[in-house]
Design an enzyme around this catalytic site. Structure first.
Site, PDB file in Angstrom:
ATOM      1  N   CYS A 258       0.807  -1.297  -0.076  1.00  0.00           N
ATOM      2  CA  CYS A 258      -0.018  -0.158  -0.083  1.00  0.00           C
ATOM      3  C   CYS A 258       0.750   1.226   0.044  1.00  0.00           C
ATOM      4  O   CYS A 258       0.762   1.986  -0.814  1.00  0.00           O
ATOM      5  CB  CYS A 258      -0.955   0.025   1.367  1.00  0.00           C
ATOM      6  SG  CYS A 258      -0.237   0.099   2.804  1.00  0.00           S
ATOM      7  N   HIS A 306      -2.631   1.241   6.758  1.00  0.00           N
ATOM      8  CA  HIS A 306      -3.130   1.261   5.256  1.00  0.00           C
ATOM      9  C   HIS A 306      -3.044   2.546   4.946  1.00  0.00           C
ATOM     10  O   HIS A 306      -3.284   3.640   5.511  1.00  0.00           O
ATOM     11  CB  HIS A 306      -4.386   0.390   5.175  1.00  0.00           C
ATOM     12  CG  HIS A 306      -4.679   0.067   3.735  1.00  0.00           C
ATOM     13  ND1 HIS A 306      -3.772  -0.816   3.018  1.00  0.00           N
ATOM     14  CD2 HIS A 306      -5.325   0.469   3.066  1.00  0.00           C
ATOM     15  CE1 HIS A 306      -4.298  -0.825   1.671  1.00  0.00           C
ATOM     16  NE2 HIS A 306      -5.300  -0.028   1.810  1.00  0.00           N
ATOM     17  N   HIS A 318      -5.802   2.173  -4.102  1.00  0.00           N
ATOM     18  CA  HIS A 318      -4.916   1.648  -3.265  1.00  0.00           C
ATOM     19  C   HIS A 318      -4.476   0.072  -3.441  1.00  0.00           C
ATOM     20  O   HIS A 318      -5.107  -0.516  -4.676  1.00  0.00           O
ATOM     21  CB  HIS A 318      -5.670   1.380  -1.753  1.00  0.00           C
ATOM     22  CG  HIS A 318      -6.840   0.427  -1.778  1.00  0.00           C
ATOM     23  ND1 HIS A 318      -7.201  -0.102  -0.526  1.00  0.00           N
ATOM     24  CD2 HIS A 318      -7.544   0.021  -2.668  1.00  0.00           C
ATOM     25  CE1 HIS A 318      -8.240  -0.908  -0.594  1.00  0.00           C
ATOM     26  NE2 HIS A 318      -8.345  -0.819  -2.135  1.00  0.00           N
TER      27      HIS A 318
END
Length: 342
Positions: A258, A306, A318
Site C-alpha cells: 500500500c 493502510h 490502493h
C-alpha cells in the site's frame, strides 16, 4: 495471475526469513465466506507487520547515519587530541630544563645579579640578560599551558564523542534486533496468508480479487477532469498501475504494497514521499475528510497500517492486500483515520 502472485509472495517470504513450513497451521473454515474473511484478516495482520518492519528498517537506517556521524566525529576528535599532544611535547624540553634549573638552585633573579656584578655595566648587562631569559621562559610557559589546556579540552571532546559513538552503536544494534524479530514475524504471517489463499476455491479467489473499478467508475473521464498538480498527477500515475499485484515490501514498478504504491505514484511527479504509511501520515499538510480532493492521501486503521490515494466520490486507489490487485475501491470498506495533502 494466481500463480504469479503466489510466486511473488513466496519470494518476499524468503526475503524476510519466513517459510510456509514454519508457520502455524491455519484451521479450515466452515464456509466460503469464512475462508475469504480469514484471508482478509490474515492479510491485514501481515500488512500491519509489513509496515512495522518497514518502520523498523527506516529507524535503523537513521540510527546507522547517526552512528556513522558519531564515528566520524570520534575519529576527528582523536586526531585533534593527537595534534594537541604533539604540540605539548614541543614545549616539554623547555619545561623540563626550567624545572631542573629551579631544583638545582639556579640563580636567575636580580638580587643575584647585584651580588655578582663587578661593575655597573656588568650589572646592567646581567639584568638585561635575565629579563630576556625570564620573558622567554614566561612566554614558553604560557605557550605550554595553552597547549596543555587545548589538549585537555580535546580529550574531553573525544571522550564525549566516544560515549556518543558507543550509544549510537547500541541503539542501532537494538533496532536491528527489533527489525529481525519483525521480519521473522512477518515471514510467518505471510506464510499463513499464502496457505489460506491456497485453500480458497477459484471462485473465492476471483471474488476476493474483485473488479479493478467499482460499477460506474470511468477512469478516462476522471483523468480528463483532473487539474494538473502534484496530488492529481500522482493519482493519474497511480491509476496506470491498476491490475498490478500486491506484494509485501514492493515499491513498483509492477508490484506494490500500500505505501509502496503511494511512494511510487508521487515519485513520478517529483515528490520524495516517505516509505511507510505511518511516516507518510506526517508528510504534507492535514486535510479534513469533508475537504478531500482527488490526489489527497488517505490513511486507515488506528495504527495507520493502510494508505491509499483519494480518487473522488468516496473512492480511493490502493494496493489492498495479497490476492487483490491494485484497484479503485470505496473508502468505506476500510476504517478511516486521516488524510494529508502533498
Amino acid at each position: 495471475m494466481g500463480g504469479a502472485l503466489a510466486a511473488g509472495v513466496l519470494a518476499t517470504t524468503a526475503l524476510y526469513g519466513g517459510s510456509p513450513a514454519g508457520a502455524d497451521p491455519v484451521a479450515l473454515p466452515n464456509t466460503a465466506s469464512e475462508a475469504v474473511q480469514r484471508m482478509i484478516d490474515l492479510s491485514h495482520q501481515s500488512e500491519q507487520l509489513n509496515q512495522q518492519a518497514l518502520d523498523a528498517q527506516s529507524d535503523l537506517d537513521a540510527k546507522l547515519v547517526i552512528q556513522r556521524d558519531a564515528d566520524a566525529k570520534l575519529a576527528a576528535t582523536t586526531d585533534a587530541v593527537n595534534r594537541a599532544r604533539d604540540e605539548v611535547r614541543k614545549y616539554q624540553p623547555v619545561i623540563d630544563r626550567t624545572a631542573i634549573a629551579a631544583y638545582q638552585g639556579a640563580r636567575t633573579n636580580r638580587l643575584f645579579a647585584v651580588l655578582v656584578s663587578d661593575s655597573p655595566q656588568q650589572l646592567l648587562d646581567q639584568m638585561s640578560t635575565l629579563d630576556v631569559l625570564a620573558a622567554q621562559t614566561s612566554a614558553q610557559l604560557d605557550q605550554y599551558k595553552t597547549a596543555t589546556d587545548s589538549a585537555d579540552a580535546a580529550e574531553a571532546v573525544a571522550r564525549r564523542a566516544d560515549d556518543e559513538a558507543r550509544a549510537a552503536a547500541d541503539k542501532a544494534d537494538s533496532v536491528r534486533a527489533d527489525l529481525e524479530r519483525k521480519r521473522s514475524d512477518l515471514g510467518g504471517a505471510i506464510a499463513q496468508v499464502v496457505q489460506a489463499w491456497g485453500a480458497l476455491s477459484t471462485k473465492d479467489k476471483s471474488a476476493l480479487a474483485g473488479s479493478p473499478f467499482p460499477p460506474g467508475f470511468d477512469r478516462d473521464t476522471l483523468l480528463q477532469g483532473l487539474v494538473p498538480g502534484s496530488g492529481t498527477s500522482a493519482l493519474a500515475a497511480g491509476l496506470t498501475r491498476v491490475g498490478d499485484p500486491y506484494v509485501w515490501g514492493a515499491t513498483g514498478p509492477n508490484q506494490f504494497d500500500c505505501s509502496g504504491l503511494v511512494q511510487w505514484a508521487f515519485k513520478q511527479v517529483g515528490k520524495d514521499v516517505p516509505r511507510t504509511s505511518s511516516a507518510q501520515a506526517t508528510y504534507g499538510t492535514p486535510v479534513a475528510k469533508e475537504d478531500l480532493q482527488p490526489g489527497d492521501v488517505v490513511f486507515f486503521y488506528s495504527d495507520i497500517s493502510h494508505v491509499g490515494i483519494y480518487a473522488g466520490n468516496g473512492l480511493m486507489l490502493h494496493a489492498s492486500t495479497f490476492g487483490v490487485p491494485v484497484a479503485v475501491a470505496p473508502m468505506s470498506s476500510t476504517p478511516y483515520h486521516s488524510a494529508r495533502r502533498y
